[in-house]
Write an enzyme that holds these catalytic residues in place. Structure first.
Site, PDB file in Angstrom:
ATOM      1  CD  GLU A 120      -2.891  -1.225   2.295  1.00  0.00           C
ATOM      2  OE1 GLU A 120      -4.119  -1.148   2.158  1.00  0.00           O
ATOM      3  OE2 GLU A 120      -2.330  -1.425   3.397  1.00  0.00           O
ATOM      4  CD  GLU A 140      -3.799  -6.408   3.643  1.00  0.00           C
ATOM      5  OE1 GLU A 140      -2.998  -5.510   3.928  1.00  0.00           O
ATOM      6  OE2 GLU A 140      -3.745  -7.047   2.561  1.00  0.00           O
TER       7      GLU A 140
END
Length: 266
Positions: A120, A140
């Site tokens: 990210e 995730e």
């Protein structure tokens, strides 16, 4: 900057070098690191001598594997509410992934794992150069989490939809060649040539007119979702500053005089 223990920060020759410095845990990001990074990004933006920032991870195993999950587990056990999208109200806000007004270009130098929040971070950078041994992914979904630092939002914008959804929903990893083929990386090179490659990009960025770079970054990112006619008529504060600057005249003058321009940044 002094007193940091999670991040190394060095400024020299118009370049700010920001190194996530927890190699023993693959540069996992804990709350202390986020606090330090917030101060650093504030300084990068406010120091007019800085023209570009290079973000990397210490060691040769990882850029960053993202959130420190051991710390997260301790916080969960202590009753800390689960986080979702964004970092508002948390230490280090706004984090790089939400610094939408940061006007300086940020280059990600990636060697090794860029997973979860590490990917990210890379997605939030303006340029990204990686070694050919680097590995990427957003795991995730396999951890009962979501890519809350913008991975959901940026990956779907930066990859074809089916490709992005495949990686988001499965947590599958992909290699540097795949990332480069889909345009997530500017270059992929052998690890022993990574610093040389990053240096070339940094040299080009610092040679360019600093106000032009800031104006172009602002206009490109703010207009990307606008209809084209609206993009032309929108107001861009950094472009207003560039247009009225000494540097706007210095560039053409230096070209006419057959010399290198001397940028003032004013």
């Amino acid at each position: 900057m002094t007193g940091t223990t999670r991040v190394r920060y060095v400024k020299k020759d118009h370049v700010a070098r920001v190194t996530l410095d927890r190699p023993d845990v693959l540069n996992a990001m804990d709350l202390r690191m986020h606090e330090e990074l917030a101060e650093i990004w504030d300084d990068v933006e406010s120091d007019d001598e800085v023209r570009v920032a290079v973000l990397t991870g210490a060691g040769d195993r990882a850029f960053s594997v993202g959130q420190d999950l051991k710390e997260r587990a301790r916080r969960d056990a202590g009753g800390t509410p689960a986080s979702s999208f964004g970092s508002r109200g948390q230490p280090g806000w706004p984090r790089l992934t939400e610094r939408f007004e940061l006007s300086k270009p940020v280059v990600a130098r990636i060697d090794g794992y860029a997973l979860g929040g590490g990917l990210e971070l890379a997605l939030a950078c303006d340029l990204a150069i990686a070694s050919d041994r680097s590995v990427f992914g957003l795991p995730e979904a396999r951890l009962g989490l979501v890519p809350g630092a913008g991975g959901v939002f940026r990956l779907i914008r930066q990859l074809p939809q089916k490709v992005a959804m495949g990686y988001l929903l499965t947590g599958r990893r992909f290699d540097a060649a795949t990332a480069h083929a889909f345009g997530l990386l500017n270059e992929v090179v052998p690890a022993d040539r990574l610093d040389e490659c990053v240096a070339r990009w940094v040299a080009d960025l610092t040679t360019a007119a600093p106000l032009s770079v800031r104006a172009i970054k602002e206009a490109a990112l703010r207009s990307v979702d606008l209809p084209l006619p609206d993009a032309f008529t929108a107001t861009y504060p950094w472009e207003e500053r560039r247009r009225g600057s000494d540097d706007a005249a210095e560039g053409p003058r230096a070209f006419a005089e057959k010399r290198a321009p001397v940028w003032s940044g004013h």
